[in-house]
Write a protein that holds these residues in place. Structure first.
Motif, PDB file in Angstrom:
ATOM      1  N   ILE A 137       1.163  -5.096  23.994  1.00  0.00           N
ATOM      2  CA  ILE A 137       1.658  -5.542  22.804  1.00  0.00           C
ATOM      3  C   ILE A 137       1.073  -6.990  22.544  1.00  0.00           C
ATOM      4  O   ILE A 137       0.976  -7.718  23.662  1.00  0.00           O
ATOM      5  N   GLY A 138       0.306  -7.327  21.594  1.00  0.00           N
ATOM      6  CA  GLY A 138      -0.432  -8.448  21.596  1.00  0.00           C
ATOM      7  C   GLY A 138       0.393  -9.839  21.763  1.00  0.00           C
ATOM      8  O   GLY A 138       1.658  -9.775  21.375  1.00  0.00           O
ATOM      9  N   GLY A 139      -0.352 -10.929  22.160  1.00  0.00           N
ATOM     10  CA  GLY A 139       0.546 -12.055  22.226  1.00  0.00           C
ATOM     11  C   GLY A 139      -0.054 -13.003  21.395  1.00  0.00           C
ATOM     12  O   GLY A 139      -1.161 -12.752  20.487  1.00  0.00           O
ATOM     13  N   VAL A 140       0.450 -14.219  21.275  1.00  0.00           N
ATOM     14  CA  VAL A 140       0.232 -15.414  20.239  1.00  0.00           C
ATOM     15  C   VAL A 140      -1.357 -15.622  20.336  1.00  0.00           C
ATOM     16  O   VAL A 140      -2.007 -15.427  19.317  1.00  0.00           O
ATOM     17  N   GLU A 141      -1.956 -15.715  21.419  1.00  0.00           N
ATOM     18  CA  GLU A 141      -3.300 -16.109  21.528  1.00  0.00           C
ATOM     19  C   GLU A 141      -4.135 -15.100  21.665  1.00  0.00           C
ATOM     20  O   GLU A 141      -5.639 -15.258  21.374  1.00  0.00           O
TER      21      GLU A 141
END
Ligand code: G3H
Ligand code: 13P
Ligand code: ZN
Length: 308
Positions: A137-141
């Motif tokens: 699941i992608g993160g902010v950066e």
């Protein structure tokens, strides 16, 4: 009482609704959420991250959640969010959490299985349920292309093998959501075909959606109106969450919307009352905004009103 999510997920799956899992970091956030759940007569998961434990210190959050249960009489699941090691999961299980997440999603498949199985064995001996994660699941950066992103989505066949070999109680899947306030560069997109493929292989099994904040425009706008600078923020549209809940998603994770609601109301209150310096005033306004926002989610997005 503090309860596990076992029965709650079963009812949610059969009823086509989802249970909100809200991240908690302090008293006002906890109070806003539980007051909303109480008024909506809704099941509820309160989740604590490693960062939350570090910020508030473990004993404070545990006692605050216990206070919320005592005060409202609500059944509440106390869940560890994104535990990265056996040790933090064990610490939370020993502390009285009723649910833990072991997040081995960064590990190779076999290592994720080994670590998850180890946590499941310990948790189940103690009557605690376990959530794991497969896919990234992608993160902010994270700034990755569509092709790279596809490769990080959960593989349906692997999901089945993972659940069978670990004995885990629920599984967080990657179908296009990501953490934080910047989820989509272009149009929001969730891979519902993939969700259906996963569900076909795991009928009746509870799936979890992380990174599921809507990034409500009213709060982003209020932040910006009162001195903030939050641009190109985009979340998961409510109708997509409703659709996910009506399929096999039993737990929907929400943190960013709480952060935005709290920050927006504190900024607004202080801007409109520049001579005020009583923290109870602006934290009280934030608590109220959180409560209204959570009520809206329960009623109009999760569909968990009157399911207790
Ligand atoms: O998944 C992340 C949650 O929003 C918790 O964030 O680790 O900064 O407490 P945190
Ligand atoms: P959001 O950042 O979309 O609120 O997601 C929270 C989450 O998944 C916590 O585990
Ligand atoms: Zn998450």
């Amino acid at each position: 009482p503090l309860v596990t999510s076992k029965e709650l997920f079963k009812k949610a799956y059969e009823g086509g609704y989802a249970i909100g899992a809200f991240n908690v970091n302090n008293m006002e956030i906890i109070q806003g959420i539980v007051e909303a759940a109480k008024e909506e007569n809704s099941p509820l998961i309160l989740q604590v991250s490693a960062g939350a434990r570090k910020y508030a210190r473990p004993v404070y959050l545990k006692k605050l959640v216990e206070a919320a249960v005592e005060d409202t009489g609500l059944p509440v699941v106390l869940h560890l969010d994104h535990g990265e090691s056996f040790e933090i999961c064990k610490a939370c299980i020993d502390d009285g959490f009723t649910s833990v997440m072991i997040d081995g999603s960064k590990l190779p498949f076999e290592e994720n299985i080994t670590l998850t199985k180890k946590v499941v064995d310990y948790a189940h001996e103690h009557g605690v349920v376990v959530e794991a994660e497969l896919g990234r699941i992608g993160g902010v950066e994270d700034n990755i292309s569509v092709g790279e992103r596809e490769a990080t989505f959960t593989d349906p066949d692997q999901a089945l093998e993972f659940v069978e070999r670990t004995g885990v109680d629920s599984l967080a899947i990657a179908i296009g959501t990501s953490h934080g306030a910047y989820k989509f560069k272009g149009e929001p997109y969730l891979d519902f075909k993939r969700l259906e493929e996963i569900m076909k292989r795991l009928p009746g099994f509870p799936l979890v959606l992380h990174g599921a904040s809507t990034v409500l425009p009213e709060f982003v706008e209020a932040c910006n109106k009162y001195g903030g600078s939050i641009h190109s923020a985009k979340g998961v549209p409510e109708e997509m969450l409703r659709k996910a809940a009506s399929l096999g998603i039993c737990k929907i994770n929400i943190d960013t919307d709480l952060r935005l609601a709290m920050t927006a109301m504190i900024r607004k209150y202080l801007a409109e009352n520049p001579s005020e310096f009583d923290p109870r005033k602006y934290l009280g306004a934030a608590r109220e905004a959180i409560k209204e926002m959570v009520k809206h989610k329960i009623r109009n997005v999760l569909g968990s009103s009157n399911k207790l």
